[in-house]
Design an enzyme around this catalytic site. Sequence first.
Site, mmCIF file in Angstrom:
data_model
loop_
_atom_site.group_PDB
_atom_site.id
_atom_site.type_symbol
_atom_site.label_atom_id
_atom_site.label_comp_id
_atom_site.label_asym_id
_atom_site.label_seq_id
_atom_site.Cartn_x
_atom_site.Cartn_y
_atom_site.Cartn_z
ATOM 1 N N ASP A 80 -50.910 -55.821 -32.140
ATOM 2 C CA ASP A 80 -52.213 -55.722 -31.476
ATOM 3 C C ASP A 80 -52.975 -57.047 -31.447
ATOM 4 O O ASP A 80 -54.206 -57.075 -31.540
ATOM 5 C CB ASP A 80 -53.076 -54.624 -32.134
ATOM 6 N N ARG B 299 -35.816 -51.251 -39.847
ATOM 7 C CA ARG B 299 -36.583 -51.639 -38.665
ATOM 8 C C ARG B 299 -35.841 -52.677 -37.808
ATOM 9 O O ARG B 299 -35.851 -52.612 -36.594
ATOM 10 C CB ARG B 299 -37.949 -52.193 -39.107
ATOM 11 N N ASN C 15 -49.002 -53.540 -23.462
ATOM 12 C CA ASN C 15 -49.401 -52.345 -24.217
ATOM 13 C C ASN C 15 -50.841 -51.996 -23.863
ATOM 14 O O ASN C 15 -51.610 -52.847 -23.412
ATOM 15 C CB ASN C 15 -49.309 -52.632 -25.722
ATOM 16 N N THR C 16 -51.196 -50.743 -24.072
ATOM 17 C CA THR C 16 -52.613 -50.369 -24.054
ATOM 18 C C THR C 16 -52.961 -49.834 -25.431
ATOM 19 O O THR C 16 -52.228 -49.028 -26.000
ATOM 20 C CB THR C 16 -52.945 -49.359 -22.949
ATOM 21 N N HIS C 17 -54.080 -50.328 -25.961
ATOM 22 C CA HIS C 17 -54.492 -49.979 -27.330
ATOM 23 C C HIS C 17 -55.914 -49.407 -27.290
ATOM 24 O O HIS C 17 -56.801 -50.003 -26.655
ATOM 25 C CB HIS C 17 -54.453 -51.226 -28.219
ATOM 26 N N ILE D 177 -43.092 -50.044 -34.727
ATOM 27 C CA ILE D 177 -43.283 -51.488 -34.573
ATOM 28 C C ILE D 177 -41.912 -52.147 -34.492
ATOM 29 O O ILE D 177 -41.055 -51.935 -35.358
ATOM 30 C CB ILE D 177 -44.089 -52.048 -35.771
ATOM 31 N N LEU D 178 -41.712 -52.933 -33.442
ATOM 32 C CA LEU D 178 -40.425 -53.606 -33.242
ATOM 33 C C LEU D 178 -40.515 -55.042 -33.756
ATOM 34 O O LEU D 178 -41.568 -55.668 -33.696
ATOM 35 C CB LEU D 178 -40.054 -53.580 -31.761
HETATM 36 C C1 GRF Z 1 -53.094 -44.072 -25.785
HETATM 37 O O1 GRF Z 1 -54.391 -43.864 -26.278
HETATM 38 C C2 GRF Z 1 -52.713 -45.513 -26.019
HETATM 39 O O2 GRF Z 1 -53.800 -46.375 -26.072
HETATM 40 C C3 GRF Z 1 -52.064 -45.454 -27.357
HETATM 41 O O3 GRF Z 1 -51.333 -44.254 -27.346
HETATM 42 C C4 GRF Z 1 -52.029 -43.300 -26.549
HETATM 43 C C5 GRF Z 1 -50.989 -42.642 -25.683
HETATM 44 O O4 GRF Z 1 -51.445 -41.398 -25.175
HETATM 45 N N1 GRF Z 1 -51.268 -46.641 -27.568
HETATM 46 P P1 GRF Z 1 -50.476 -40.355 -24.436
HETATM 47 O O5 GRF Z 1 -49.325 -40.010 -25.377
HETATM 48 O O6 GRF Z 1 -49.962 -41.006 -23.196
HETATM 49 O O7 GRF Z 1 -51.350 -39.172 -24.143
#
Ligand code: GRF
Length: 209
Positions: A153, A73, A115-117, A100-101
């Site tokens: 996260d 890693r 990031n979006t989670h 994970i970096l």
């Molecule tokens: C998203 O739901 C994001 O929250 C998560 O990975 C998903 C990416 O979706 N981290 P896509 O590959 O862009 O459809």
Amino acid sequence: MIDARLAVLLSGTGTILQAMIEAGVPIDLVVSDRDCEAENIAFRSDIPVMRICRTIFGWDTTLPWNRQSHFEREAFSDFVTASLQQEGIDLIALAGFMTILTGSFHNSYQHRVINTHPSLLPAFPGAHAVREALAAGLNQTGFTIHMVTEKVDCGPTIYQEAVAIRRGDTVESLHERIKQRERIAYPFILKQILAGERALPPASAYFTT
Ligand code: GRF
């Protein structure tokens, strides 16, 4: 307008990347860690793609039953970091990047990774957020756009939005409903940041837990 070169890191289907492109987010580079559909989306939009295959960092093909056990890693993180720096990247948006970096990446890009989670953090961090929210029997979950720190996260929140869990939802149907909203909010927020209209959380926010 902030003069920043933006890279999007991803591993998957790339529907959020597609939404960023359609919304006019200026993407200078896409980095993937594996063969994935998102790469094709970038190719079709003439965005340079760099694939840094995680499997060459310790995938021991003689041990297929245990092939991730030797994943290096830190070497992978160092290589990703050096590659981003070589491309003059200033700001990074993770969009479904499944590796994970560690250390060097966070030291070099502190306060510059977003990031979006797919959950309302701090609830359900990790790779199975949608499944876990569904299993918990809640009537809503959502997504969190946040700064990235070495602790997965856990970085400061930029934006959160709730999404209803409906009777009969599956992991797939719920995740798709969350992503429909992420595809609107994430590009919008990135554009605001790049336009200098939205400040990132202050550095002091990184020291709260
Ligand atoms: C998203 O739901 C994001 O929250 C998560 O990975 C998903 C990416 O979706 N981290 P896509 O590959 O862009 O459809």
